[in-house]
Design an enzyme around this catalytic site. Structure first.
Site, PDB file in Angstrom:
ATOM      1  CE  LYS A  97      41.820 -27.514  24.268  1.00  0.00           C
ATOM      2  NZ  LYS A  97      40.414 -27.367  23.948  1.00  0.00           N
ATOM      3  N   GLY A 150      38.356 -41.694  24.132  1.00  0.00           N
ATOM      4  CA  GLY A 150      37.672 -41.303  25.368  1.00  0.00           C
ATOM      5  C   GLY A 150      37.368 -42.511  26.257  1.00  0.00           C
ATOM      6  NE  ARG A 158      38.338 -46.093  17.034  1.00  0.00           N
ATOM      7  CZ  ARG A 158      38.022 -44.842  17.344  1.00  0.00           C
ATOM      8  NH1 ARG A 158      37.365 -44.093  16.493  1.00  0.00           N
ATOM      9  NH2 ARG A 158      38.362 -44.358  18.517  1.00  0.00           N
TER      10      ARG A 158
HETATM   11  P1  AMP Z   1      45.035 -35.082  22.171  1.00  0.00           P
HETATM   12  O1  AMP Z   1      43.783 -35.248  21.360  1.00  0.00           O
HETATM   13  O2  AMP Z   1      44.820 -34.290  23.424  1.00  0.00           O
HETATM   14  O3  AMP Z   1      45.762 -36.389  22.398  1.00  0.00           O
HETATM   15  O4  AMP Z   1      45.982 -34.130  21.300  1.00  0.00           O
HETATM   16  C1  AMP Z   1      46.616 -34.559  20.129  1.00  0.00           C
HETATM   17  C2  AMP Z   1      47.152 -33.361  19.405  1.00  0.00           C
HETATM   18  O5  AMP Z   1      48.094 -32.689  20.224  1.00  0.00           O
HETATM   19  C3  AMP Z   1      47.883 -33.693  18.116  1.00  0.00           C
HETATM   20  O6  AMP Z   1      47.140 -33.185  17.031  1.00  0.00           O
HETATM   21  C4  AMP Z   1      49.232 -32.989  18.246  1.00  0.00           C
HETATM   22  O7  AMP Z   1      49.614 -32.297  17.076  1.00  0.00           O
HETATM   23  C5  AMP Z   1      48.970 -31.992  19.358  1.00  0.00           C
HETATM   24  N1  AMP Z   1      50.214 -31.601  20.043  1.00  0.00           N
HETATM   25  C6  AMP Z   1      51.147 -32.384  20.573  1.00  0.00           C
HETATM   26  N2  AMP Z   1      52.170 -31.654  21.050  1.00  0.00           N
HETATM   27  C7  AMP Z   1      51.878 -30.357  20.818  1.00  0.00           C
HETATM   28  C8  AMP Z   1      52.549 -29.108  21.059  1.00  0.00           C
HETATM   29  N3  AMP Z   1      53.742 -29.066  21.658  1.00  0.00           N
HETATM   30  N4  AMP Z   1      51.949 -27.972  20.643  1.00  0.00           N
HETATM   31  C9  AMP Z   1      50.751 -28.019  20.020  1.00  0.00           C
HETATM   32  N5  AMP Z   1      50.058 -29.155  19.776  1.00  0.00           N
HETATM   33  C10 AMP Z   1      50.615 -30.322  20.161  1.00  0.00           C
END
Ligand code: AMP
Length: 384
Positions: free
Chosen positions: A192, A363, A35
Site C-alpha cells: 500500500k 513500522g 529478530r
Molecule cells: P508491505 O507490508 O506493505 O511491505 O507489503 C508486503 C506485501 O506486499 C507482501 O505480502 C507481498 O506479497 C505484497 N505485494 C507485493 N507486490 C504485490 C503486487 N504486485 N500485488 C499484490 N501484492 C503485492
C-alpha cells in the site's frame, strides 16, 4: 543514550525488553529467527557479566486479559534455550514478582496478555519496573509504541538503559540519514502506498533514484495506464499524483509478470505495462525492468530497501524480488534493509550475512527514516 555497557550489571536483576515477535507457521515453527538472533548479544553479555536475567516480549496481537496458547512464547522459550545453550523458563504469572531458582533465564509470557499493556497503564508499568534493578530496552522494532513494557516501565524503573541491538539500529540509521555515501538508490515495494507515503516522500528527497514495486508501483502506474485487476489504492490517487509531480527520480516498472490468479501454478505472461487486460493482475516485474534495476544498483554506493516488489510468497512471482536480493549481494554498496516481509525475502534467498545492515524494525524503521521521533528513543535519550 545510556548503554548497558555504561552500567555495572553484575548480580543485578535485569529486565530486558526484546522483540521476539517472529513469524510462526501453522505448525508452530519459527519461519524467520532474525529478530531473536539479533537480540542475542545483549542477553549473552548479561550472562557473561553475571546478571540475573528476565526477558519480556510480545508476540502477535492477542486480546488483552486472556491467555491464548496461539500467542504463547512457549516456542520462543524452547528456541532460546537451544541457541543460548542455557536454561530458559517461561513464567506465566509474574506481575507480583519472579523468583530465580538457579541461574536460569526467566522469559515472561507474552506481555500483550496483560491488561493495560497497549494503553501504557501506570499500574502495569510499575509492576514491570518492580521486577528488576535495571530495565534494558532492546526492542527497536517496538520503540515507536507507547506501551507499558516499552515506555511506561522506563518512568518507574530504578535505572534504564539501551541494549546493543537498539544502539546498533540507531547508529546505522543515523549514518544513513546524516552521512550517506552517494549515489543512494532506494527500493520501496509492498502493498500500500498510503502506509508508506511519507517515507516515500522522504526517501525520494534523500535518494538519487527510487525504484518502486508492488502495489505502490501499481497505484503510481494507474495514473497513466490501465492496470487491469492489479492491487492498487483508488483512495490514494491524489497522493500518487503528488509523488509523480514532485519527484522525477522515481523509476517505474516498464514490464511486468501478470496472471489472473495468485497461486504457485498460476499461468503467467510477461507484458509491457501499457498492454494489461482487464482481468489480469500485475504480480511481479518483468525482465526489462529487472535489467534497469540491476544497472541502477550497480552504480549505488548506498542501497536502502523496504518492501518486496512482487508477491514473492509464490514461486511464480518472486523473480523480481530475488533479482534485487542478488543485485544487492553483488554490490559493494552499503546496504540497509528493513521490514518484516523484506526480511522474510532475505531469509528465503539466503542473504542474511550478505547485507551490510539488517534492521529488525518494520513500522519503527519506516518512522525513523521518515524523520519522526520514536517515543521510546526520546525517553531513553533523556536519561542521564
Ligand atoms: P508491505 O507490508 O506493505 O511491505 O507489503 C508486503 C506485501 O506486499 C507482501 O505480502 C507481498 O506479497 C505484497 N505485494 C507485493 N507486490 C504485490 C503486487 N504486485 N500485488 C499484490 N501484492 C503485492
Amino acid at each position: 543514550m545510556l548503554s548497558i555497557l555504561n552500567l555495572n550489571i553484575k548480580n543485578k536483576i535485569l529486565l530486558i525488553r526484546s522483540d521476539f515477535n517472529v513469524p510462526i507457521d501453522l505448525n508452530g515453527n519459527i519461519i524467520s529467527d532474525i529478530r531473536i538472533r539479533l537480540s542475542l548479544p545483549t542477553i549473552k553479555y548479561a550472562l557473561k557479566k553475571g546478571s540475573k536475567i528476565i526477558i519480556a516480549s510480545h508476540l502477535g496481537r492477542p486480546s488483552e486479559g486472556k491467555y491464548n496458547s496461539l500467542f504463547s512464547l512457549k516456542k520462543i522459550a524452547i528456541y532460546l534455550e537451544k541457541i543460548l545453550n542455557h536454561k530458559v523458563i517461561l513464567q506465566k504469572n509474574y506481575l507480583n514478582g519472579c523468583e530465580f531458582k538457579n541461574n536460569e533465564i526467566i522469559l515472561l509470557e507474552n506481555v500483550r496478555f496483560n491488561i493495560g499493556e497497549k494503553d501504557n497503564s501506570i499500574k502495569l508499568s510499575k509492576q514491570y519496573a518492580s521486577l528488576c534493578d535495571i530495565f534494558v530496552m532492546d526492542a527497536f522494532a517496538t520503540s515507536h509504541r507507547i506501551h507499558s513494557s516499552t515506555y511506561g516501565v522506563i518512568n518507574f524503573a530504578k535505572k534504564s538503559c539501551a541494549g546493543f541491538l537498539l544502539i546498533n539500529e540507531i547508529k546505522n540509521l543515523k549514518k544513513l540519514l546524516k552521512n550517506p555515501v552517494k549515489p543512494i538508490i532506494s527500493i520501496i515495494g509492498g502493498a500500500k502506498i498510503s502506509t508508506k507515503f511519507n517515507v516515500l516522500k522522504k526517501i525520494s528527497k534523500l535518494s538519487d533514484k527510487v525504484i518502486v514495486g508492488g502495489g505502490i508501483a501499481n497505484t503510481l502506474l494507474s495514473l497513466n495506464n490501465d492496470i487491469g485487476s492489479s492491487l492498487y489504492e483508488p483512495n490514494a490517487i491524489l497522493l500518487a499524483q503528488e509523488i509523480i509531480n514532485k519527484y522525477k527520480n522515481i523509476i517505474l516498472p516498464v514490464d511486468c509478470v501478470v496472471s489472473t490468479s495468485i497461486k504457485n501454478n498460476s499461468l503467467v505472461k510477461i507484458k509491457n505495462i501499457n498492454n494489461i487486460l482487464k482481468n489480469e493482475k500485475i504480480l511481479d516485474i518483468g525482465h526489462k525492468t529487472i535489467n534497469i534495476i540491476k544497472n541502477e544498483l550497480k552504480k549505488a554506493k548506498t542501497i536502502l530497501w523496504n518492501g518486496p516488489i512482487g508477491v514473492f510468497e509464490f514461486k511464480n512471482f518472486r523473480k523480481g524480488t530475488e533479482n534485487i536480493v542478488k543485485a544487492i549481494i553483488n554490490s559493494n554498496a552499503f546496504s540497509i534493509v528493513g521490514g518484516g516481509d523484506t526480511l522474510a525475502a532475505i531469509e528465503l534467498f539466503n542473504a542474511f550475512n550478505k547485507i551490510s545492515y539488517i534492521s529488525t524494525g518494520g513500522g519503527a524503521f519506516l518512522k525513523y527514516i521518515e524523520g519522526r521521533k520514536l517515543p521510546v528513543i526520546s525517553i531513553l535519550e533523556n536519561i542521564l
